[in-house]
Design a protein around this motif. Sequence first.
Motif, PDB file in Angstrom:
ATOM      1  N   ILE A 107       0.821  -1.224   0.000  1.00  0.00           N
ATOM      2  CA  ILE A 107       0.000   0.000   0.000  1.00  0.00           C
ATOM      3  C   ILE A 107       0.850   1.267   0.000  1.00  0.00           C
ATOM      4  CG2 ILE A 107      -2.037  -1.059   1.044  1.00  0.00           C
ATOM      5  CD1 ILE A 107      -1.076   0.070   3.771  1.00  0.00           C
ATOM      6  N   ARG A 108       2.146   1.117  -0.120  1.00  0.00           N
ATOM      7  CA  ARG A 108       3.090   2.246  -0.003  1.00  0.00           C
ATOM      8  C   ARG A 108       2.768   3.402  -0.945  1.00  0.00           C
ATOM      9  NH1 ARG A 108       8.844   0.307   0.116  1.00  0.00           N
ATOM     10  NH2 ARG A 108       8.390   0.338   2.322  1.00  0.00           N
ATOM     11  N   SER A 109       2.312   3.096  -2.151  1.00  0.00           N
ATOM     12  CA  SER A 109       2.107   4.148  -3.148  1.00  0.00           C
ATOM     13  C   SER A 109       0.709   4.775  -3.103  1.00  0.00           C
ATOM     14  CB  SER A 109       2.383   3.605  -4.543  1.00  0.00           C
ATOM     15  OG  SER A 109       1.464   2.569  -4.840  1.00  0.00           O
ATOM     16  N   THR A 110      -0.107   4.409  -2.125  1.00  0.00           N
ATOM     17  CA  THR A 110      -1.444   4.992  -1.991  1.00  0.00           C
ATOM     18  C   THR A 110      -1.330   6.507  -1.816  1.00  0.00           C
ATOM     19  OG1 THR A 110      -2.203   2.981  -0.881  1.00  0.00           O
ATOM     20  CG2 THR A 110      -3.585   4.938  -0.648  1.00  0.00           C
ATOM     21  N   ALA A 111      -2.055   7.260  -2.636  1.00  0.00           N
ATOM     22  CA  ALA A 111      -2.040   8.724  -2.515  1.00  0.00           C
ATOM     23  C   ALA A 111      -2.637   9.115  -1.159  1.00  0.00           C
ATOM     24  CB  ALA A 111      -2.828   9.351  -3.647  1.00  0.00           C
ATOM     25  N   PHE A 112      -2.036  10.114  -0.519  1.00  0.00           N
ATOM     26  CA  PHE A 112      -2.433  10.494   0.841  1.00  0.00           C
ATOM     27  C   PHE A 112      -2.498  12.009   0.948  1.00  0.00           C
ATOM     28  CE2 PHE A 112      -2.316  11.146   5.324  1.00  0.00           C
ATOM     29  CZ  PHE A 112      -2.645   9.950   5.951  1.00  0.00           C
ATOM     30  N   ILE A 113      -3.675  12.513   1.297  1.00  0.00           N
ATOM     31  CA  ILE A 113      -3.862  13.949   1.549  1.00  0.00           C
ATOM     32  C   ILE A 113      -4.213  14.112   3.023  1.00  0.00           C
ATOM     33  CG2 ILE A 113      -5.260  15.996   1.073  1.00  0.00           C
ATOM     34  CD1 ILE A 113      -5.576  14.981  -1.801  1.00  0.00           C
ATOM     35  N   MET A 114      -3.406  14.917   3.724  1.00  0.00           N
ATOM     36  CA  MET A 114      -3.617  15.171   5.149  1.00  0.00           C
ATOM     37  C   MET A 114      -4.591  16.336   5.299  1.00  0.00           C
ATOM     38  SD  MET A 114      -2.457  14.130   8.201  1.00  0.00           S
ATOM     39  CE  MET A 114      -0.807  13.490   7.944  1.00  0.00           C
ATOM     40  N   LEU A 115      -5.589  16.117   6.149  1.00  0.00           N
ATOM     41  CA  LEU A 115      -6.624  17.109   6.416  1.00  0.00           C
ATOM     42  C   LEU A 115      -6.479  17.563   7.868  1.00  0.00           C
ATOM     43  CD1 LEU A 115      -9.349  18.424   5.532  1.00  0.00           C
ATOM     44  CD2 LEU A 115     -10.460  16.338   6.325  1.00  0.00           C
ATOM     45  N   THR A 116      -6.362  18.874   8.070  1.00  0.00           N
ATOM     46  CA  THR A 116      -6.192  19.340   9.439  1.00  0.00           C
ATOM     47  C   THR A 116      -6.637  20.779   9.613  1.00  0.00           C
ATOM     48  OG1 THR A 116      -4.612  19.573  11.259  1.00  0.00           O
ATOM     49  CG2 THR A 116      -3.814  20.079   9.059  1.00  0.00           C
ATOM     50  N   GLY A 117      -6.936  21.116  10.840  1.00  0.00           N
ATOM     51  CA  GLY A 117      -7.246  22.486  11.196  1.00  0.00           C
ATOM     52  C   GLY A 117      -5.985  23.260  11.532  1.00  0.00           C
ATOM     53  N   ARG A 118      -4.874  22.536  11.643  1.00  0.00           N
ATOM     54  CA  ARG A 118      -3.599  23.160  11.995  1.00  0.00           C
ATOM     55  C   ARG A 118      -2.728  23.284  10.757  1.00  0.00           C
ATOM     56  NH1 ARG A 118      -0.866  19.480  16.277  1.00  0.00           N
ATOM     57  NH2 ARG A 118       0.832  20.779  15.543  1.00  0.00           N
ATOM     58  N   ALA A 119      -2.272  24.476  10.486  1.00  0.00           N
ATOM     59  CA  ALA A 119      -1.410  24.676   9.317  1.00  0.00           C
ATOM     60  C   ALA A 119       0.003  25.043   9.754  1.00  0.00           C
ATOM     61  CB  ALA A 119      -1.989  25.768   8.426  1.00  0.00           C
ATOM     62  N   ASP A 120       0.438  24.531  10.913  1.00  0.00           N
ATOM     63  CA  ASP A 120       1.764  24.924  11.376  1.00  0.00           C
ATOM     64  C   ASP A 120       2.857  24.231  10.557  1.00  0.00           C
ATOM     65  OD1 ASP A 120       2.814  22.488  12.929  1.00  0.00           O
ATOM     66  OD2 ASP A 120       0.882  22.832  13.897  1.00  0.00           O
ATOM     67  N   LYS A 121       3.962  24.942  10.389  1.00  0.00           N
ATOM     68  CA  LYS A 121       5.036  24.485   9.508  1.00  0.00           C
ATOM     69  C   LYS A 121       5.657  23.174   9.956  1.00  0.00           C
ATOM     70  CE  LYS A 121       6.291  28.844   7.474  1.00  0.00           C
ATOM     71  NZ  LYS A 121       7.011  30.066   7.612  1.00  0.00           N
ATOM     72  N   GLU A 122       5.805  22.970  11.256  1.00  0.00           N
ATOM     73  CA  GLU A 122       6.427  21.737  11.743  1.00  0.00           C
ATOM     74  C   GLU A 122       5.614  20.510  11.332  1.00  0.00           C
ATOM     75  OE1 GLU A 122       7.076  19.347  15.860  1.00  0.00           O
ATOM     76  OE2 GLU A 122       7.274  21.529  15.981  1.00  0.00           O
ATOM     77  N   LEU A 123       4.305  20.586  11.474  1.00  0.00           N
ATOM     78  CA  LEU A 123       3.447  19.473  11.090  1.00  0.00           C
ATOM     79  C   LEU A 123       3.545  19.213   9.586  1.00  0.00           C
ATOM     80  CD1 LEU A 123       1.330  17.324  11.644  1.00  0.00           C
ATOM     81  CD2 LEU A 123      -0.409  19.111  11.547  1.00  0.00           C
ATOM     82  N   VAL A 124       3.503  20.268   8.796  1.00  0.00           N
ATOM     83  CA  VAL A 124       3.605  20.128   7.343  1.00  0.00           C
ATOM     84  C   VAL A 124       4.943  19.488   6.971  1.00  0.00           C
ATOM     85  CG1 VAL A 124       3.750  21.381   5.150  1.00  0.00           C
ATOM     86  CG2 VAL A 124       2.037  22.045   6.854  1.00  0.00           C
ATOM     87  N   GLN A 125       6.028  19.947   7.578  1.00  0.00           N
ATOM     88  CA  GLN A 125       7.351  19.397   7.280  1.00  0.00           C
ATOM     89  C   GLN A 125       7.436  17.921   7.645  1.00  0.00           C
ATOM     90  OE1 GLN A 125       9.795  22.160   9.454  1.00  0.00           O
ATOM     91  NE2 GLN A 125      10.061  23.511   7.683  1.00  0.00           N
TER      92      GLN A 125
END
Length: 129
Positions: free
Chosen positions: A79-97
């Motif tokens: 399943i490694r190549s499954t496309a993944f979009i993260m949904l969140t209310g937090r847009a902080d840079k550390e989480l994105v990185q």
Amino acid sequence: MPAASSIKVLIIDDQQTMRSLVRNGLEQLGFREFAEAPDGEAGLRQVLTEKPNLVISDYNMPKLDGLGLLRAIRSHEPIRSTAFIMLTGRADKELVQRAVQYGVNNYLVKPFTVATLKGKIEAVFGGLT
């Protein structure tokens, strides 16, 4: 350019309201195949059995958060190549990185519009027909 109707989507969020909002947005874009899960653990089980083309997962969930789910998917060959979009209310840079480090395909910040959702999906799959 895949047709939206040919992409199987798994929506993972601990809030039923948010799962419904994502599903409604996807339906407006022509998506027809959906599955839902209320947390990362249940979502991981469904990814393993249903093998969706796209996972749209909340970050902040009980049992297994979005980053843990992403890491589990990326570390399991079938399943490694499954496309993944993260949904969140937090847009902080550390989480994105960290999400980028673990191999997230894209990022969607709540609240979102259908146009934003479409843009994030098209950035992963190309134009939707």
